[in-house]
Design an enzyme around this catalytic site. Structure first.
Site, PDB file in Angstrom:
ATOM      1  N   TYR A  62       3.583  87.562  83.198  1.00 52.01           N
ATOM      2  CA  TYR A  62       2.411  88.401  83.427  1.00 52.01           C
ATOM      3  C   TYR A  62       1.701  88.617  82.094  1.00 52.01           C
ATOM      4  CZ  TYR A  62      -0.112  92.423  85.553  1.00 52.01           C
ATOM      5  OH  TYR A  62      -1.056  93.296  86.033  1.00 52.01           O
TER       6      TYR A  62
ATOM      7  N   LYS B 166       0.845  84.956  85.891  1.00 56.18           N
ATOM      8  CA  LYS B 166      -0.238  85.785  86.403  1.00 56.18           C
ATOM      9  C   LYS B 166      -1.188  86.012  85.236  1.00 56.18           C
ATOM     10  CE  LYS B 166      -1.642  90.133  88.505  1.00 56.18           C
ATOM     11  NZ  LYS B 166      -1.260  91.503  88.943  1.00 56.18           N
TER      12      LYS B 166
END
Length: 289
Positions: free
Chosen positions: A138, A166
């Site tokens: 992330y 992400k």
């Protein structure tokens, strides 16, 4: 270029429902998860930014995974956000999530301490080595204060369980370079970049706005897959006014999402004002849903 999609294409960064008195609402989580899947979500990401992970306990995070897994069955991707500022704690949460039934991990860059890139890389490798689950990194420097560098991503791509990113770094050029040089599956974490990132080889998205318009969020990708890029662009433009209000109005996406869903937030977040909620509702109503 289209890479593999280890977690599907259309993922929702799911809210964590609470009761009126601030307790974890597992029945509400089950209902919302089942609704999102029925409306076209391939996977659900729990206990991320939208899921208010800083204010939920370890036990609540595990209970949420178990409840959602129970609601959606074994064929839906359920990723658990386990990232913290501590490598040791992140490993503990990763193992807990695996035991609770998650089939993927979302691991954010360690925050606040601002580790250098060699420490960031070591952190991710340690967490990836702790379980048998695939990992989505992330990258959200606006919140963590630390970017996952391009060279770091290129090295991490050689780890067998680090399979996805992400992407909330707002660096389409850098992301395109990594997509072209690795097998990492890139998922947009910024609604306005869902279609652009997909067009250069991204795998899909992890969307906060999908909590309220799941079918509308995946429609541009469906059109793109059919080869109708003009329709994909048109459908993408339709959702931008609501996405902009929800994600760029000065309120956290969790607050705007819960305003539309009628669910409370936990402090330090505060609910949207009646005027703010009314503006959001009008933009939602304009979509004709």
């Amino acid at each position: 270029m289209t890479h593999s999609r280890p977690f599907g294409r259309a993922l929702c960064a799911m809210i964590t429902p609470f009761t009126a008195d601030g307790e974890l609402d597992l029945d509400g989580a089950r209902r919302h998860a089942a609704h999102l899947v029925a409306e076209g979500c391939d996977g659900l990401v729990l206990s991320g930014t939208t899921g208010e992970s800083p204010t939920t306990t370890d036990a609540e995070k595990a209970a949420l995974v178990r409840a959602v897994r129970e609601a959606v069955g074994d064929d839906v991707h359920v990723l658990a956000g386990v990232g913290t500022a501590s490598t040791r704690h992140t490993v503990e949460l990763a193992r807990q999530a695996e035991q609770a039934g998650a089939n993927g991990l979302l691991v954010v860059t360690p925050y606040y301490s601002r580790p250098p890139q060699d420490a960031v890389e070591a952190h991710f490798r340690t967490v990836a080595d702790a379980t048998g689950l695939p990992v989505m990194l992330y990258d959200i420097p606006g919140r963590t204060g630390v970017r996952i560098g391009t060279d770091t991503l290129l090295r991490l791509a050689d780890h067998e369980r680090i399979v996805a990113v992400k992407d909330c770094a707002y660096d389409l050029l850098g992301s395109t370079k990594v997509i072209g040089r690795t097998s990492l599956a890139y998922y947009s974490g910024c609604e306005e970049l869902n279609l652009p990132l997909y067009a250069v080889g991204g795998a899909g998205y992890v969307s906060t706005v999908a909590n309220v318009i799941p079918r509308r969020m995946r429609a541009p990708l469906d059109a793109h897959d059919k080869g109708d890029v003009t329709e994909a662009a048109r459908l993408n433009h339709l959702t931008l006014p609501l996405s902009e209000l929800m994600m760029s109005s000065g309120l956290p996406g969790t607050v705007t999402t819960k305003a539309l869903l009628g669910n409370p937030v936990r402090e330090p977040l505060q609910p949207a004002s009646p005027d703010q909620a009314a503006v959001l509702q009008r933009a939602y109503d304009d979509l004709g849903i």
